[in-house]
Design a protein around this motif. Structure first.
Motif, mmCIF file in Angstrom:
data_model
loop_
_atom_site.group_PDB
_atom_site.id
_atom_site.type_symbol
_atom_site.label_atom_id
_atom_site.label_comp_id
_atom_site.label_asym_id
_atom_site.label_seq_id
_atom_site.Cartn_x
_atom_site.Cartn_y
_atom_site.Cartn_z
ATOM 1 N N LEU A 1 0.936 -1.170 0.130
ATOM 2 C CA LEU A 1 -0.061 -0.253 0.146
ATOM 3 C C LEU A 1 0.895 1.172 -0.124
ATOM 4 O O LEU A 1 0.604 2.200 -0.695
ATOM 5 C CB LEU A 1 -0.865 -0.088 1.107
ATOM 6 C CG LEU A 1 -1.734 1.258 1.387
ATOM 7 C CD1 LEU A 1 -2.465 1.461 0.337
ATOM 8 C CD2 LEU A 1 -2.557 1.104 2.659
ATOM 9 N N LYS A 2 1.788 1.264 0.807
ATOM 10 C CA LYS A 2 2.791 2.275 0.736
ATOM 11 C C LYS A 2 3.304 2.664 -0.603
ATOM 12 O O LYS A 2 3.594 3.729 -0.929
ATOM 13 C CB LYS A 2 4.071 2.050 1.767
ATOM 14 C CG LYS A 2 4.847 3.477 1.995
ATOM 15 C CD LYS A 2 5.827 3.081 2.947
ATOM 16 C CE LYS A 2 6.801 4.289 3.333
ATOM 17 N NZ LYS A 2 7.387 4.714 2.347
ATOM 18 N N GLN A 3 3.905 1.620 -1.229
ATOM 19 C CA GLN A 3 4.341 1.741 -2.692
ATOM 20 C C GLN A 3 3.376 2.245 -3.574
ATOM 21 O O GLN A 3 3.638 3.197 -4.492
ATOM 22 C CB GLN A 3 4.879 0.477 -3.058
ATOM 23 C CG GLN A 3 6.285 0.105 -2.369
ATOM 24 C CD GLN A 3 6.361 -1.432 -2.835
ATOM 25 O OE1 GLN A 3 5.812 -2.211 -3.858
ATOM 26 N NE2 GLN A 3 7.562 -2.199 -2.459
ATOM 27 N N LYS A 4 1.915 2.200 -3.345
ATOM 28 C CA LYS A 4 1.149 2.506 -4.324
ATOM 29 C C LYS A 4 0.732 4.041 -3.921
ATOM 30 O O LYS A 4 0.628 5.015 -4.904
ATOM 31 C CB LYS A 4 -0.138 1.921 -4.171
ATOM 32 C CG LYS A 4 -0.319 0.298 -4.506
ATOM 33 C CD LYS A 4 -1.763 -0.236 -4.230
ATOM 34 C CE LYS A 4 -1.581 -1.708 -4.415
ATOM 35 N NZ LYS A 4 -2.846 -2.422 -4.376
ATOM 36 N N LEU A 5 1.010 4.479 -2.703
ATOM 37 C CA LEU A 5 0.673 5.788 -2.560
ATOM 38 C C LEU A 5 1.957 6.851 -2.685
ATOM 39 O O LEU A 5 1.707 7.776 -3.203
ATOM 40 C CB LEU A 5 0.551 6.033 -0.643
ATOM 41 C CG LEU A 5 -0.598 5.465 -0.308
ATOM 42 C CD1 LEU A 5 -0.786 5.128 1.304
ATOM 43 C CD2 LEU A 5 -1.984 6.419 -0.521
ATOM 44 N N ASP A 6 2.953 6.287 -2.543
ATOM 45 C CA ASP A 6 4.246 6.766 -2.873
ATOM 46 C C ASP A 6 4.172 7.144 -4.361
ATOM 47 O O ASP A 6 4.717 8.165 -5.010
ATOM 48 C CB ASP A 6 5.544 6.002 -2.588
ATOM 49 C CG ASP A 6 5.757 6.173 -1.028
ATOM 50 O OD1 ASP A 6 5.144 6.997 -0.410
ATOM 51 O OD2 ASP A 6 6.605 5.151 -0.732
ATOM 52 N N GLN A 7 3.843 6.172 -5.166
ATOM 53 C CA GLN A 7 3.837 6.129 -6.580
ATOM 54 C C GLN A 7 2.806 7.521 -6.974
ATOM 55 O O GLN A 7 3.132 8.168 -7.887
ATOM 56 C CB GLN A 7 3.153 4.883 -7.365
ATOM 57 C CG GLN A 7 3.465 4.854 -8.992
ATOM 58 C CD GLN A 7 4.725 5.214 -9.483
ATOM 59 O OE1 GLN A 7 5.911 4.747 -8.995
ATOM 60 N NE2 GLN A 7 5.037 6.263 -10.163
ATOM 61 N N TYR A 8 1.585 7.470 -6.231
ATOM 62 C CA TYR A 8 0.539 8.464 -6.471
ATOM 63 C C TYR A 8 1.203 9.928 -6.192
ATOM 64 O O TYR A 8 1.045 10.850 -7.063
ATOM 65 C CB TYR A 8 -0.609 8.099 -5.858
ATOM 66 C CG TYR A 8 -1.691 9.433 -5.874
ATOM 67 C CD1 TYR A 8 -2.700 9.436 -6.820
ATOM 68 C CD2 TYR A 8 -1.925 10.250 -4.924
ATOM 69 C CE1 TYR A 8 -3.709 10.461 -6.938
ATOM 70 C CE2 TYR A 8 -2.468 11.429 -4.722
ATOM 71 C CZ TYR A 8 -3.487 11.529 -6.028
ATOM 72 O OH TYR A 8 -4.614 12.321 -6.111
ATOM 73 N N ILE A 9 1.900 9.989 -5.152
ATOM 74 C CA ILE A 9 2.658 11.211 -4.686
ATOM 75 C C ILE A 9 3.524 11.625 -5.526
ATOM 76 O O ILE A 9 3.642 12.827 -6.217
ATOM 77 C CB ILE A 9 3.206 10.995 -3.243
ATOM 78 C CG1 ILE A 9 2.039 10.787 -2.193
ATOM 79 C CG2 ILE A 9 3.944 12.204 -2.996
ATOM 80 C CD1 ILE A 9 2.713 10.566 -0.976
#
Length: 267
Positions: free
Chosen positions: A110-118
């Motif tokens: 989930l963190k990787q998905k959020l970081d990619q969105y950021i």
């Protein structure tokens, strides 16, 4: 006449000697029985009988008055119980460790998905993520969400809330906490009396947007306002106060780790 009396008396001889003779035979029989029984016993039982007899003849306490506890062959019950408890604890610890590893992998994903969105939306100055032993925390600066002194979520920020809620639908097993924070500058407007009120209202309004997603269940969420009392920087500078004004969305682990695993930040 005297001769007849003498003959009659000799017919009834004195037999009193038979009494001690019978007693002697009885004692010999008892001795033979004890010797025979002793030959069938092991050395420990024989020693116990001898101590008992010796004690009885010397006036002490007999073997039967103070019986010795005969240990039961095999593993003691207390040790077996302790071993079972230790085994159960080991199994529980192993299951918990597997759960921790599973949650760590999911939260890292989930963190990787959020970081990619950021990264894709160039929001690194406004958002950051952090994975700890307690939670995955998404920190959002207040200027990205609200106007100064307001708890109304900006239209652009509402898109961010929708994106986060879409991601959370894939992780239904976690509890979510939305927390509002302010700096220590007293608020002065008609809508909010204190920073407590402002922080709580901001957290509640942002959570309501997350809950507009029909795939998310409301019982997983809670909103809380911390006011100015949990700063992450000094309130003595404008930059520090800006960092303290924030909303944190925390995805809470079901099992906490003893140590921090893989803390990674996007700054």
């Amino acid at each position: 006449m005297n001769k007849k009396r003498k003959q009659h008396h000799e017919e009834h001889l004195d037999e009193s000697w038979l009494i001690p003779y019978a007693d002697l035979l009885t004692l010999l029989l008892a001795l033979f029985i004890i010797l025979f029984a002793s030959s069938e016993m092991d050395s420990k039982k024989y020693d116990s009988i001898m101590r008992s007899l010796n004690s009885a003849f010397t006036g002490g306490s007999s073997f039967f008055e103070q019986p010795e506890v005969v240990p039961v062959p095999g593993e003691p019950a207390t040790k077996k119980k302790d071993a079972d408890t230790t085994s159960e604890q080991a199994d529980l610890k192993g299951a918990q460790q597997q759960q921790i590893q599973k949650e760590t992998a999911e939260l890292q994903e989930l963190k990787q998905k959020l970081d990619q969105y950021i990264q894709d939306n160039k929001l690194s100055a406004q958002l950051e993520t952090k994975l700890t032993n307690d939670m995955l925390m998404i920190t959002i600066r207040d200027n990205a969400l609200f106007a100064s002194g307001s708890a109304t979520v900006k239209p652009d920020a509402q898109k961010l809330a929708v994106t986060i809620s879409d991601m959370l639908t894939q992780y239904q097993q976690y509890q979510i906490e939305v927390a509002g924070h302010t700096d220590n500058v007293p608020i002065r407007n008609a809508e909010f009396e204190t920073n407590w009120d402002l922080s709580a209202k901001r957290a509640l309004n942002f959570m309501k947007i997350l809950l507009q997603n029909d795939k998310i269940t409301a019982d997983r969420f809670r909103a809380i306002g911390y006011g100015e009392y949990r700063p992450i920087d000094s309130n003595d500078s404008a930059d520090g106060r800006s960092k303290n004004r924030r909303v944190e969305v925390s995805i809470l682990r079901t099992i906490k780790e003893g140590t921090t695993i893989g803390v990674a930040e996007n700054r």
